[in-house]
Design a protein around this motif. Structure first.
Motif, PDB file in Angstrom:
ATOM      1  N   ASN A   1      -0.822   1.314  -5.412  1.00 15.09           N
ATOM      2  CA  ASN A   1      -0.778  -0.033  -4.829  1.00 15.09           C
ATOM      3  C   ASN A   1      -0.614   0.014  -3.319  1.00 15.09           C
ATOM      4  O   ASN A   1      -1.183  -0.812  -2.588  1.00 15.09           O
ATOM      5  N   ILE A   2       0.151   0.972  -2.824  1.00 12.80           N
ATOM      6  CA  ILE A   2       0.342   1.105  -1.375  1.00 12.80           C
ATOM      7  C   ILE A   2      -0.951   1.552  -0.709  1.00 12.80           C
ATOM      8  O   ILE A   2      -1.376   0.989   0.307  1.00 12.80           O
ATOM      9  N   ILE A   3      -1.596   2.575  -1.254  1.00  8.80           N
ATOM     10  CA  ILE A   3      -2.836   3.077  -0.668  1.00  8.80           C
ATOM     11  C   ILE A   3      -3.894   1.973  -0.604  1.00  8.80           C
ATOM     12  O   ILE A   3      -4.577   1.802   0.409  1.00  8.80           O
ATOM     13  N   LYS A   4      -4.018   1.213  -1.676  1.00  8.97           N
ATOM     14  CA  LYS A   4      -5.001   0.127  -1.727  1.00  8.97           C
ATOM     15  C   LYS A   4      -4.693  -0.958  -0.704  1.00  8.97           C
ATOM     16  O   LYS A   4      -5.585  -1.653  -0.225  1.00  8.97           O
ATOM     17  N   SER A   5      -3.434  -1.109  -0.340  1.00  3.20           N
ATOM     18  CA  SER A   5      -3.024  -2.185   0.556  1.00  3.20           C
ATOM     19  C   SER A   5      -3.468  -1.969   1.997  1.00  3.20           C
ATOM     20  O   SER A   5      -3.582  -2.930   2.761  1.00  3.20           O
ATOM     21  N   PHE A   6      -3.730  -0.741   2.383  1.00  5.31           N
ATOM     22  CA  PHE A   6      -4.099  -0.472   3.767  1.00  5.31           C
ATOM     23  C   PHE A   6      -5.443  -1.071   4.151  1.00  5.31           C
ATOM     24  O   PHE A   6      -5.727  -1.244   5.324  1.00  5.31           O
ATOM     25  N   ASN A   7      -6.278  -1.393   3.174  1.00 12.72           N
ATOM     26  CA  ASN A   7      -7.597  -1.955   3.476  1.00 12.72           C
ATOM     27  C   ASN A   7      -7.664  -3.472   3.265  1.00 12.72           C
ATOM     28  O   ASN A   7      -8.719  -4.066   3.464  1.00 12.72           O
ATOM     29  N   LEU A   8      -6.556  -4.070   2.878  1.00 11.38           N
ATOM     30  CA  LEU A   8      -6.576  -5.496   2.566  1.00 11.38           C
ATOM     31  C   LEU A   8      -6.423  -6.359   3.810  1.00 11.38           C
ATOM     32  O   LEU A   8      -5.627  -6.048   4.701  1.00 11.38           O
ATOM     33  N   LYS A   9      -7.164  -7.455   3.847  1.00 15.20           N
ATOM     34  CA  LYS A   9      -7.055  -8.434   4.928  1.00 15.20           C
ATOM     35  C   LYS A   9      -6.467  -9.755   4.434  1.00 15.20           C
ATOM     36  O   LYS A   9      -6.037 -10.579   5.239  1.00 15.20           O
ATOM     37  N   ASP A  10      -6.478  -9.937   3.114  1.00 20.97           N
ATOM     38  CA  ASP A  10      -5.959 -11.153   2.503  1.00 20.97           C
ATOM     39  C   ASP A  10      -4.443 -11.023   2.343  1.00 20.97           C
ATOM     40  O   ASP A  10      -3.958 -10.166   1.605  1.00 20.97           O
ATOM     41  N   VAL A  11      -3.685 -11.874   3.021  1.00 17.12           N
ATOM     42  CA  VAL A  11      -2.238 -11.741   3.023  1.00 17.12           C
ATOM     43  C   VAL A  11      -1.635 -11.960   1.635  1.00 17.12           C
ATOM     44  O   VAL A  11      -0.623 -11.337   1.289  1.00 17.12           O
ATOM     45  N   GLU A  12      -2.245 -12.834   0.832  1.00 17.34           N
ATOM     46  CA  GLU A  12      -1.710 -13.087  -0.502  1.00 17.34           C
ATOM     47  C   GLU A  12      -1.877 -11.859  -1.396  1.00 17.34           C
ATOM     48  O   GLU A  12      -0.947 -11.474  -2.121  1.00 17.34           O
ATOM     49  N   LYS A  13      -3.044 -11.245  -1.338  1.00 13.46           N
ATOM     50  CA  LYS A  13      -3.279 -10.035  -2.134  1.00 13.46           C
ATOM     51  C   LYS A  13      -2.396  -8.895  -1.643  1.00 13.46           C
ATOM     52  O   LYS A  13      -1.823  -8.142  -2.442  1.00 13.46           O
ATOM     53  N   LEU A  14      -2.278  -8.780  -0.326  1.00 13.46           N
ATOM     54  CA  LEU A  14      -1.433  -7.732   0.250  1.00 13.46           C
ATOM     55  C   LEU A  14       0.014  -7.900  -0.195  1.00 13.46           C
ATOM     56  O   LEU A  14       0.664  -6.941  -0.617  1.00 13.46           O
ATOM     57  N   THR A  15       0.502  -9.121  -0.098  1.00 13.08           N
ATOM     58  CA  THR A  15       1.888  -9.397  -0.484  1.00 13.08           C
ATOM     59  C   THR A  15       2.114  -9.078  -1.951  1.00 13.08           C
ATOM     60  O   THR A  15       3.129  -8.469  -2.315  1.00 13.08           O
ATOM     61  N   ALA A  16       1.175  -9.478  -2.796  1.00 17.55           N
ATOM     62  CA  ALA A  16       1.312  -9.227  -4.236  1.00 17.55           C
ATOM     63  C   ALA A  16       1.343  -7.729  -4.528  1.00 17.55           C
ATOM     64  O   ALA A  16       2.188  -7.253  -5.302  1.00 17.55           O
ATOM     65  N   GLN A  17       0.454  -6.977  -3.888  1.00 17.14           N
ATOM     66  CA  GLN A  17       0.395  -5.537  -4.144  1.00 17.14           C
ATOM     67  C   GLN A  17       1.625  -4.806  -3.629  1.00 17.14           C
ATOM     68  O   GLN A  17       2.193  -3.948  -4.322  1.00 17.14           O
ATOM     69  N   LEU A  18       2.049  -5.146  -2.413  1.00 14.20           N
ATOM     70  CA  LEU A  18       3.191  -4.446  -1.846  1.00 14.20           C
ATOM     71  C   LEU A  18       4.502  -4.863  -2.516  1.00 14.20           C
ATOM     72  O   LEU A  18       5.420  -4.045  -2.637  1.00 14.20           O
ATOM     73  N   ASN A  19       4.586  -6.104  -2.940  1.00 12.57           N
ATOM     74  CA  ASN A  19       5.772  -6.519  -3.694  1.00 12.57           C
ATOM     75  C   ASN A  19       5.842  -5.784  -5.035  1.00 12.57           C
ATOM     76  O   ASN A  19       6.922  -5.387  -5.492  1.00 12.57           O
ATOM     77  N   LYS A  20       4.688  -5.621  -5.656  1.00 14.97           N
ATOM     78  CA  LYS A  20       4.628  -4.872  -6.915  1.00 14.97           C
ATOM     79  C   LYS A  20       5.035  -3.424  -6.682  1.00 14.97           C
ATOM     80  O   LYS A  20       5.828  -2.846  -7.440  1.00 14.97           O
ATOM     81  N   ALA A  21       4.504  -2.827  -5.606  1.00 20.19           N
ATOM     82  CA  ALA A  21       4.850  -1.448  -5.275  1.00 20.19           C
ATOM     83  C   ALA A  21       6.334  -1.314  -4.986  1.00 20.19           C
ATOM     84  O   ALA A  21       6.977  -0.337  -5.401  1.00 20.19           O
ATOM     85  N   GLN A  22       6.900  -2.302  -4.287  1.00 19.16           N
ATOM     86  CA  GLN A  22       8.328  -2.249  -3.975  1.00 19.16           C
ATOM     87  C   GLN A  22       9.169  -2.273  -5.238  1.00 19.16           C
ATOM     88  O   GLN A  22      10.164  -1.540  -5.365  1.00 19.16           O
ATOM     89  N   GLY A  23       8.774  -3.105  -6.195  1.00 16.40           N
ATOM     90  CA  GLY A  23       9.497  -3.150  -7.457  1.00 16.40           C
ATOM     91  C   GLY A  23       9.446  -1.821  -8.198  1.00 16.40           C
ATOM     92  O   GLY A  23      10.444  -1.391  -8.789  1.00 16.40           O
TER      93      GLY A  23
END
Length: 206
Positions: A65-87
């Protein structure tokens, strides 16, 4: 006595079967990672549910989830992925405290936020990243990922402020030495970063 022996064998066989299922699941997830990282992450999460005392499946699900987040420009998708990774990192950390591998992952998660919006997150997250790497290095000075990731962070920070990055080349060289001698605890323990370290070190001589 025969009944006790039988019950013991049943328990041992059950344990071996569970271990076999874990190994098969992890191998499948790693194979999926290259072509279908989302499915790989989902499988790692399912393995984590089946292996509640094992931090590794949550670690890899978070890493994807973290690796995939580096290419995201959509803040909602980024937030969802990084929040999931944090959990997932938080879950893994309850199973393995002061784990340098998880610390590196946490620093990379913060770096993903910085990569998305350095102006917003730089002031708060940069000191945290630096502290994480310093603590991880104190705990595991011979861990190659700690050495390499800290060196790359230091180099990027120096570049940002227009400073000389060459002092950190020796850290990359040390990381390569550590990679050459590093043996993961099991085939499923983290063992990544050597190619990236070599690439960064090669740029030092250019």
């Amino acid at each position: 006595m025969k009944q006790i022996i039988y019950l013991t064998l049943v328990l041992i066989c059950g344990s071996l079967q569970a271990q076999s299922n874990y190994e098969k699941g992890m191998q499948t997830a790693f194979q999926l990672w290259q072509d279908n990282p989302i499915e790989a992450s989902n499988l790692f999460e399912r393995i984590a549910q089946a292996e509640p005392d094992n931090w590794l499946p949550s670690y890899y699900a978070a890493q994807i989830n973290i690796i995939k987040s580096f290419n995201l420009k959509d803040v909602e998708k980024l937030t969802a992925q990084l929040n999931k990774a944090q959990g997932l990192i938080d879950k893994a950390a309850t199973l393995s405290e002061d784990n340098p591998e998880l610390m590196v992952l946490q620093a990379l998660l913060h770096t993903a936020w910085l990569a998305f919006d350095g102006a917003t997150y730089g002031r708060t997250l940069s000191p945290k990243i630096r502290e994480i790497y310093m603590k991880a290095e104190q705990i595991a000075p011979e861990n190659p990922r700690v050495k390499y990731c800290k060196a790359e962070w230091d180099m990027r920070s120096a570049q940002y402020f227009g400073q000389d990055t060459s002092p950190y080349c020796k850290d990359l060289e040390k990381a390569l030495e550590l990679f050459a001698n590093f043996k993961p605890e099991t085939p499923f323990h983290p063992n990544w970063g050597e190619e990236r370290t070599a690439s960064l070190f090669e740029s030092c001589s250019q």
